[in-house]
Design an enzyme around this catalytic site. Structure first.
Site, PDB file in Angstrom:
ATOM      1  N   ASP A 139       0.831  -1.204   0.000  1.00 20.56           N
ATOM      2  CA  ASP A 139       0.000   0.000   0.000  1.00 20.56           C
ATOM      3  C   ASP A 139       0.868   1.258   0.000  1.00 20.56           C
ATOM      4  OD1 ASP A 139      -2.358   1.381   0.010  1.00 20.56           O
ATOM      5  OD2 ASP A 139      -2.881   0.915   2.082  1.00 20.56           O
ATOM      6  N   ASN A 152     -10.142  -2.629  -7.031  1.00 24.53           N
ATOM      7  CA  ASN A 152      -9.319  -1.659  -7.764  1.00 24.53           C
ATOM      8  C   ASN A 152      -9.891  -1.274  -9.131  1.00 24.53           C
ATOM      9  OD1 ASN A 152      -6.101  -2.880  -6.487  1.00 24.53           O
ATOM     10  ND2 ASN A 152      -7.447  -1.281  -5.701  1.00 24.53           N
TER      11      ASN A 152
END
Ligand code: V07
Length: 264
Positions: free
Chosen positions: A44, A92
């Protein structure tokens, strides 16, 4: 701080000589007999890293890919057997179209540069995710990498690509239900092993250690079943800045926890 001697202050060894920066460790600090077999990573902070430097988000993704190479090499060197990297989640797809299109080119770019070296190093590339949802060009590249490394016996480099844990478990349930409806599976005989054999991670040990970068303290639908007993390690470091020494710090902390539990 440098260890430079000023006016004779500095005589022998610095107080912290041999110690690492906080949150990092050297390979020499690891116990080679207690390396986690399987390390899973939520990579991340790529977008935030780019923003912090005034760069477009895609520059963050690109530098994140360089970290993938760095960490895969380090993991292999210290004897990690399986490295699972969360490259793209089923969530995503909600990102801007141009960003998704850029991300879907990264597997090809990575493999065009690295596949040769992965093969030389006996690394087995695996994928975990809904492959049918990938663009054809991405699917072709990852399929080729999986096929050409299928017989390799070294570290397994497992990319979670178009992966979501709930989707994975729902699909496993569907597979079991189908077998049961066909009369080929007795519902009463279903065990954890039966269920696990239908997960995308079938055949892999559960992760011993989960790492998440960039300060977020959530699982975000990542390997919910498989992480039931894993140690979790979080860092504020953005993924593109994650180095070998951060990986070693996570492994060292894993080893410290294992020793404490062993002592009880
Ligand atoms: C992606 C770079 C790492 C940070 C996280 C987001 C961006 C490597 C791959 C990859 C995937 C499959 C494969 C070989 C490489 C990748 C995506 C994004 C979608 F076989 N990095 N990386 N795939 N990022």
């Amino acid at each position: 701080m440098s260890g430079r001697s000023i006016g004779g202050w500095f005589r022998g060894r610095r107080a912290n000589a041999g110690a690492s920066e906080p949150g990092t460790a050297d390979e020499s600090e690891l116990a080679p007999d207690n390396i986690p077999r399987h390390v899973a990573v939520i990579m991340d902070g790529n977008g935030r890293w780019a923003k912090s430097r005034g760069l477009p988000r895609i520059a963050g993704h690109h530098n994140g890919m360089k970290a993938v190479k760095r960490i895969a090499k380090a993991a292999d060197r210290i004897g990690i057997q399986v490295l699972t990297l969360y490259a793209f989640s089923t969530e995503n797809w909600k990102r801007p179209k141009a960003e998704v299109e850029f991300l879907m080119k990264l597997p090809e770019e990575f493999l065009s540069i690295e596949l040769g070296e992965l093969i030389e190093n006996n690394v087995q590339v695996r994928m975990m995710g809904n492959m049918e949802g990938l663009p054809g060009h991405t699917l072709a590249a990852v399929r080729e990498a999986v096929r050409r490394t299928a017989d390799n016996t070294g570290m397994i480099l497992n990319f979670a690509l178009n992966y979501g844990s709930r989707m994975e478990m729902m699909e496993a349930v569907r597979l079991l239900a189908r077998d049961a409806a066909r009369g080929e599976l007795d519902p009463e005989s279903i065990t954890e092993e039966t269920f696990e054999s239908r997960l995308l991670s079938a055949g892999l040990p559960d992760p011993d250690l989960l790492i998440r970068t960039s300060g977020e303290l959530r699982l975000s639908n990542f390997m919910l079943w498989q992480l039931a007993y894993s140690e979790f390690w979080f860092t504020d470091v953005y993924w593109p800045e994650f180095t070998e020494q951060h990986l070693f710090a996570a492994v060292r902390e894993y080893q410290r926890r294992a020793r404490r539990y062993g002592g009880l």
